[in-house]
Design a protein around this motif. Structure first.
Motif, PDB file in Angstrom:
ATOM      1  N   LEU A 196     -13.048   1.752  -2.488  1.00  0.00           N
ATOM      2  CA  LEU A 196     -11.629   1.395  -2.406  1.00  0.00           C
ATOM      3  C   LEU A 196     -10.844   2.116  -3.500  1.00  0.00           C
ATOM      4  O   LEU A 196     -11.311   2.252  -4.619  1.00  0.00           O
ATOM      5  N   THR A 197      -9.640   2.564  -3.139  1.00  0.00           N
ATOM      6  CA  THR A 197      -8.777   3.177  -4.141  1.00  0.00           C
ATOM      7  C   THR A 197      -8.205   2.087  -5.022  1.00  0.00           C
ATOM      8  O   THR A 197      -7.752   1.058  -4.534  1.00  0.00           O
ATOM      9  N   ARG A 198      -8.243   2.313  -6.312  1.00  0.00           N
ATOM     10  CA  ARG A 198      -7.611   1.384  -7.252  1.00  0.00           C
ATOM     11  C   ARG A 198      -6.458   2.108  -7.923  1.00  0.00           C
ATOM     12  O   ARG A 198      -6.513   3.312  -8.130  1.00  0.00           O
ATOM     13  N   TYR A 199      -5.429   1.336  -8.226  1.00  0.00           N
ATOM     14  CA  TYR A 199      -4.250   1.912  -8.854  1.00  0.00           C
ATOM     15  C   TYR A 199      -4.124   1.337 -10.246  1.00  0.00           C
ATOM     16  O   TYR A 199      -4.412   0.171 -10.476  1.00  0.00           O
ATOM     17  N   GLU A 200      -3.675   2.176 -11.169  1.00  0.00           N
ATOM     18  CA  GLU A 200      -3.341   1.633 -12.484  1.00  0.00           C
ATOM     19  C   GLU A 200      -2.031   2.237 -12.938  1.00  0.00           C
ATOM     20  O   GLU A 200      -1.643   3.313 -12.487  1.00  0.00           O
ATOM     21  N   TYR A 248       0.831  -1.204   0.000  1.00  0.00           N
ATOM     22  CA  TYR A 248       0.000   0.000   0.000  1.00  0.00           C
ATOM     23  C   TYR A 248       0.873   1.264   0.000  1.00  0.00           C
ATOM     24  O   TYR A 248       0.680   2.168  -0.805  1.00  0.00           O
ATOM     25  N   ARG A 249       1.870   1.297   0.896  1.00  0.00           N
ATOM     26  CA  ARG A 249       2.749   2.469   0.964  1.00  0.00           C
ATOM     27  C   ARG A 249       3.462   2.717  -0.370  1.00  0.00           C
ATOM     28  O   ARG A 249       3.615   3.854  -0.800  1.00  0.00           O
ATOM     29  N   ASN A 250       3.908   1.624  -0.991  1.00  0.00           N
ATOM     30  CA  ASN A 250       4.601   1.765  -2.266  1.00  0.00           C
ATOM     31  C   ASN A 250       3.667   2.198  -3.394  1.00  0.00           C
ATOM     32  O   ASN A 250       4.051   2.996  -4.237  1.00  0.00           O
ATOM     33  N   CYS A 251       2.448   1.688  -3.386  1.00  0.00           N
ATOM     34  CA  CYS A 251       1.460   2.141  -4.372  1.00  0.00           C
ATOM     35  C   CYS A 251       1.239   3.642  -4.224  1.00  0.00           C
ATOM     36  O   CYS A 251       1.214   4.384  -5.210  1.00  0.00           O
ATOM     37  N   GLU A 252       1.112   4.094  -2.972  1.00  0.00           N
ATOM     38  CA  GLU A 252       0.910   5.522  -2.712  1.00  0.00           C
ATOM     39  C   GLU A 252       2.125   6.347  -3.158  1.00  0.00           C
ATOM     40  O   GLU A 252       1.971   7.403  -3.775  1.00  0.00           O
ATOM     41  N   ALA A 253       3.313   5.849  -2.846  1.00  0.00           N
ATOM     42  CA  ALA A 253       4.531   6.578  -3.232  1.00  0.00           C
ATOM     43  C   ALA A 253       4.628   6.701  -4.757  1.00  0.00           C
ATOM     44  O   ALA A 253       4.987   7.755  -5.284  1.00  0.00           O
ATOM     45  N   LEU A 254       4.286   5.620  -5.460  1.00  0.00           N
ATOM     46  CA  LEU A 254       4.348   5.636  -6.924  1.00  0.00           C
ATOM     47  C   LEU A 254       3.264   6.549  -7.499  1.00  0.00           C
ATOM     48  O   LEU A 254       3.482   7.229  -8.507  1.00  0.00           O
ATOM     49  N   ALA A 255       2.113   6.577  -6.843  1.00  0.00           N
ATOM     50  CA  ALA A 255       1.028   7.448  -7.298  1.00  0.00           C
ATOM     51  C   ALA A 255       1.405   8.921  -7.083  1.00  0.00           C
ATOM     52  O   ALA A 255       1.136   9.771  -7.941  1.00  0.00           O
ATOM     53  N   GLU A 256       2.060   9.200  -5.958  1.00  0.00           N
ATOM     54  CA  GLU A 256       2.499  10.573  -5.677  1.00  0.00           C
ATOM     55  C   GLU A 256       3.394  11.096  -6.799  1.00  0.00           C
ATOM     56  O   GLU A 256       3.375  12.281  -7.115  1.00  0.00           O
ATOM     57  N   ARG A 257       4.230  10.217  -7.346  1.00  0.00           N
ATOM     58  CA  ARG A 257       5.150  10.642  -8.406  1.00  0.00           C
ATOM     59  C   ARG A 257       4.567  10.480  -9.799  1.00  0.00           C
ATOM     60  O   ARG A 257       5.271  10.621 -10.791  1.00  0.00           O
ATOM     61  N   GLY A 258       3.287  10.133  -9.865  1.00  0.00           N
ATOM     62  CA  GLY A 258       2.637  10.055 -11.170  1.00  0.00           C
ATOM     63  C   GLY A 258       2.929   8.778 -11.947  1.00  0.00           C
ATOM     64  O   GLY A 258       2.621   8.696 -13.130  1.00  0.00           O
ATOM     65  N   LEU A 259       3.541   7.780 -11.284  1.00  0.00           N
ATOM     66  CA  LEU A 259       3.821   6.523 -11.994  1.00  0.00           C
ATOM     67  C   LEU A 259       2.592   5.621 -11.998  1.00  0.00           C
ATOM     68  O   LEU A 259       2.422   4.792 -12.879  1.00  0.00           O
ATOM     69  N   LEU A 260       1.758   5.777 -10.981  1.00  0.00           N
ATOM     70  CA  LEU A 260       0.466   5.091 -10.968  1.00  0.00           C
ATOM     71  C   LEU A 260      -0.619   6.156 -10.933  1.00  0.00           C
ATOM     72  O   LEU A 260      -0.406   7.255 -10.438  1.00  0.00           O
ATOM     73  N   LEU A 261      -1.776   5.819 -11.462  1.00  0.00           N
ATOM     74  CA  LEU A 261      -2.941   6.692 -11.350  1.00  0.00           C
ATOM     75  C   LEU A 261      -3.852   6.092 -10.287  1.00  0.00           C
ATOM     76  O   LEU A 261      -3.977   4.879 -10.182  1.00  0.00           O
ATOM     77  N   ARG A 262      -4.493   6.962  -9.511  1.00  0.00           N
ATOM     78  CA  ARG A 262      -5.426   6.505  -8.490  1.00  0.00           C
ATOM     79  C   ARG A 262      -6.839   6.722  -9.012  1.00  0.00           C
ATOM     80  O   ARG A 262      -7.114   7.752  -9.594  1.00  0.00           O
ATOM     81  N   SER A 263      -7.705   5.774  -8.741  1.00  0.00           N
ATOM     82  CA  SER A 263      -9.110   6.045  -9.013  1.00  0.00           C
ATOM     83  C   SER A 263      -9.962   5.325  -7.986  1.00  0.00           C
ATOM     84  O   SER A 263      -9.577   4.279  -7.486  1.00  0.00           O
ATOM     85  N   THR A 264     -11.087   5.919  -7.644  1.00  0.00           N
ATOM     86  CA  THR A 264     -12.027   5.229  -6.754  1.00  0.00           C
ATOM     87  C   THR A 264     -13.312   5.170  -7.539  1.00  0.00           C
ATOM     88  O   THR A 264     -14.171   6.026  -7.405  1.00  0.00           O
ATOM     89  N   MET A 265     -13.389   4.167  -8.413  1.00  0.00           N
ATOM     90  CA  MET A 265     -14.478   4.175  -9.364  1.00  0.00           C
ATOM     91  C   MET A 265     -15.726   3.500  -8.849  1.00  0.00           C
ATOM     92  O   MET A 265     -16.808   3.789  -9.286  1.00  0.00           O
ATOM     93  N   LEU A 266     -15.561   2.547  -7.974  1.00  0.00           N
ATOM     94  CA  LEU A 266     -16.706   1.729  -7.614  1.00  0.00           C
ATOM     95  C   LEU A 266     -17.254   2.120  -6.255  1.00  0.00           C
ATOM     96  O   LEU A 266     -16.594   2.766  -5.458  1.00  0.00           O
ATOM     97  N   ASP A 267     -18.492   1.690  -6.014  1.00  0.00           N
ATOM     98  CA  ASP A 267     -19.158   2.137  -4.792  1.00  0.00           C
ATOM     99  C   ASP A 267     -18.597   1.477  -3.536  1.00  0.00           C
ATOM    100  O   ASP A 267     -19.027   1.776  -2.437  1.00  0.00           O
ATOM    101  N   ASP A 268     -17.616   0.575  -3.702  1.00  0.00           N
ATOM    102  CA  ASP A 268     -16.984   0.030  -2.491  1.00  0.00           C
ATOM    103  C   ASP A 268     -16.021   1.052  -1.890  1.00  0.00           C
ATOM    104  O   ASP A 268     -15.475   0.854  -0.814  1.00  0.00           O
TER     105      ASP A 268
END
Length: 155
Positions: free
Chosen positions: A81-85, A59-79
């Motif tokens: 939950l943050t999803r990374y791509e 989780y921490r690494n996903c967040e770190a990568l998202a902070e630098r724009g290497l992953l995109l964050r989205s919370t698309m579904l009604d659950d």
């Protein structure tokens, strides 16, 4: 595909001034070939390769990568939950089934000049065009699940 990718991820991390850790490379590799995933799903995918990794590390690494724009964050579904791509450079638009929560990439074009329009009409500067289209996939429509969902939501 081959394995030319491994070095490539490491170069990307270096360019973004991030430490090249095995966890980060594995996370990028998993997401590169997949639809948006939650940290839990990423963890499941990499756990087999490295049992020492914990969910919180992933989780921490996903967040770190998202902070630098290497992953995109989205919370698309009604659950909620943050999803990374994996940020592919070209934005990927998604169709999302409200009934079974399947997400798939779709090839739709935004109108030319939409950025100028957004700025003019709303004073909004568009920087990351991603379109999410909600509806029902053909499997759910075939089995009538879309109707059940619509009834539940009073649609």
């Amino acid at each position: 595909m081959g394995n030319h990718h491994m070095g490539n991820y490491e170069e990307i991390l270096v360019r973004k001034h991030l430490k090249r850790t095995k966890a980060r490379v594995m996370i990028m590799k998993v997401l590169d070939k997949s639809l948006p995933m939650t940290a839990g799903e990423v963890y499941e995918a990499v756990r087999g390769k490295d049992t020492r990794l914990s969910l919180s590390t992933v989780y921490r690494n996903c967040e770190a990568l998202a902070e630098r724009g290497l992953l995109l964050r989205s919370t698309m579904l009604d659950d909620g939950l943050t999803r990374y791509e994996y940020a592919q450079g070209t934005p990927v638009h998604h169709a999302i089934c409200l009934s079974c929560h399947k997400i798939f990439p779709v090839d739709v074009e935004l109108e030319k000049g939409y950025e100028r329009y957004m700025d003019r009409e709303y004073g909004f500067e568009a920087v990351e065009p991603r379109v999410e289209i909600y509806g029902y996939c053909k499997d759910c429509r075939a089995s009538g699940k879309d109707k059940a969902y619509k009834e539940k939501m009073g649609l």
